[in-house]
Design a protein around this motif. Structure first.
Motif, PDB file in Angstrom:
ATOM      1  N   SER A 184       0.795  -1.234   0.000  1.00  0.00           N
ATOM      2  CA  SER A 184       0.000   0.000   0.000  1.00  0.00           C
ATOM      3  C   SER A 184       0.824   1.279   0.000  1.00  0.00           C
ATOM      4  CB  SER A 184      -0.937   0.010   1.212  1.00  0.00           C
ATOM      5  OG  SER A 184      -0.188  -0.064   2.406  1.00  0.00           O
ATOM      6  N   GLY A 185       2.157   1.179  -0.031  1.00  0.00           N
ATOM      7  CA  GLY A 185       2.941   2.402  -0.043  1.00  0.00           C
ATOM      8  C   GLY A 185       4.433   2.162  -0.048  1.00  0.00           C
ATOM      9  N   MET A 186       5.168   3.281  -0.024  1.00  0.00           N
ATOM     10  CA  MET A 186       6.614   3.208  -0.144  1.00  0.00           C
ATOM     11  C   MET A 186       7.241   4.412   0.558  1.00  0.00           C
ATOM     12  SD  MET A 186       8.775   3.606  -3.709  1.00  0.00           S
ATOM     13  CE  MET A 186       7.946   2.243  -4.477  1.00  0.00           C
ATOM     14  N   ARG A 187       8.412   4.194   1.162  1.00  0.00           N
ATOM     15  CA  ARG A 187       9.212   5.295   1.691  1.00  0.00           C
ATOM     16  C   ARG A 187      10.373   5.475   0.731  1.00  0.00           C
ATOM     17  NH1 ARG A 187      13.265   5.740   6.223  1.00  0.00           N
ATOM     18  NH2 ARG A 187      13.183   3.478   6.137  1.00  0.00           N
ATOM     19  N   PHE A 188      10.614   6.722   0.296  1.00  0.00           N
ATOM     20  CA  PHE A 188      11.619   6.986  -0.722  1.00  0.00           C
ATOM     21  C   PHE A 188      12.245   8.355  -0.482  1.00  0.00           C
ATOM     22  CE2 PHE A 188       7.658   8.704  -2.143  1.00  0.00           C
ATOM     23  CZ  PHE A 188       7.966   9.842  -2.874  1.00  0.00           C
ATOM     24  N   GLU A 189      13.258   8.685  -1.276  1.00  0.00           N
ATOM     25  CA  GLU A 189      13.901   9.991  -1.173  1.00  0.00           C
ATOM     26  C   GLU A 189      13.911  10.686  -2.517  1.00  0.00           C
ATOM     27  OE1 GLU A 189      17.941   9.223   0.067  1.00  0.00           O
ATOM     28  OE2 GLU A 189      18.604   9.029  -2.004  1.00  0.00           O
ATOM     29  N   LEU A 190      13.815  12.001  -2.450  1.00  0.00           N
ATOM     30  CA  LEU A 190      13.980  12.877  -3.602  1.00  0.00           C
ATOM     31  C   LEU A 190      14.873  14.036  -3.166  1.00  0.00           C
ATOM     32  CD1 LEU A 190      10.274  13.162  -4.859  1.00  0.00           C
ATOM     33  CD2 LEU A 190      12.085  11.742  -5.840  1.00  0.00           C
ATOM     34  N   ASP A 191      15.400  14.777  -4.127  1.00  0.00           N
ATOM     35  CA  ASP A 191      16.246  15.920  -3.784  1.00  0.00           C
ATOM     36  C   ASP A 191      15.475  17.044  -3.108  1.00  0.00           C
ATOM     37  OD1 ASP A 191      18.576  14.762  -4.672  1.00  0.00           O
ATOM     38  OD2 ASP A 191      18.415  15.593  -6.679  1.00  0.00           O
ATOM     39  N   ARG A 192      14.215  17.201  -3.476  1.00  0.00           N
ATOM     40  CA  ARG A 192      13.375  18.244  -2.874  1.00  0.00           C
ATOM     41  C   ARG A 192      12.098  17.608  -2.348  1.00  0.00           C
ATOM     42  NH1 ARG A 192      13.700  20.361  -8.111  1.00  0.00           N
ATOM     43  NH2 ARG A 192      11.457  20.299  -8.085  1.00  0.00           N
ATOM     44  N   PRO A 193      11.613  18.084  -1.203  1.00  0.00           N
ATOM     45  CA  PRO A 193      10.393  17.491  -0.635  1.00  0.00           C
ATOM     46  C   PRO A 193       9.151  17.853  -1.438  1.00  0.00           C
ATOM     47  CG  PRO A 193      11.047  19.398   0.645  1.00  0.00           C
ATOM     48  CD  PRO A 193      12.136  19.170  -0.369  1.00  0.00           C
TER      49      PRO A 193
END
Length: 140
Positions: free
Chosen positions: A59-68
């Motif tokens: 049902s979801g994912m934790r991830f990273e990007l350069d900007r929130p």
């Protein structure tokens, strides 16, 4: 006896993992840096952001990007999951939380809740992947 009441010795009884987990689906850790995620805001014609996933569930994912991205923002994402055969799926969802301190420099971790899968077979591919890795490491 309920699980939140002390035992006669003053200790709390041990809880089975699922009873302690408040999420609907178990999350699984992904190898850092090996799970490519591309993200675009709902309605955009192309993917404009790229990052990496840390953990995933049905049902979801934790991830990273350069900007929130602000919580509540509707997004479409495409993720390529590592393994013997790379699995790719696309989903629509919304950002549910930011995990990092906004004052820190560098990638920002956030979480998305999947609202729907984009292509035919996307949900099945993700669920098949999760079944294959179910013997793997659970995320905290």
């Amino acid at each position: 006896m309920t699980t939140d009441q002390p035992t006669p010795t003053g200790t709390f009884p041990s809880l089975p993992f699922r009873a302690a987990e408040s999420r609907e689906h178990l999350r699984y850790k992904l190898p850092p840096g090996y799970t490519l995620v591309r993200v675009k805001e709902d309605g955009a014609s192309r993917y404009t952001r790229q990052g990496h996933a840390y953990d995933i569930s049905a049902s979801g994912m934790r991830f990273e990007l350069d900007r929130p991205m602000k919580p509540g923002t509707r997004v479409q994402l495409r993720a390529t999951l590592p393994g013997m055969q790379h699995i790719t799926f696309e989903a629509m969802g919304h950002i549910v939380r930011i995990h990092d301190d906004a004052d820190e420099r560098g990638p920002v971790r956030m979480a998305v809740h999947f609202d729907e899968f984009v292509g035919e077979g996307d949900a099945e591919r993700l669920n098949g992947y999760l079944a294959d890795v179910s013997g793997g490491r659970l995320a905290a």
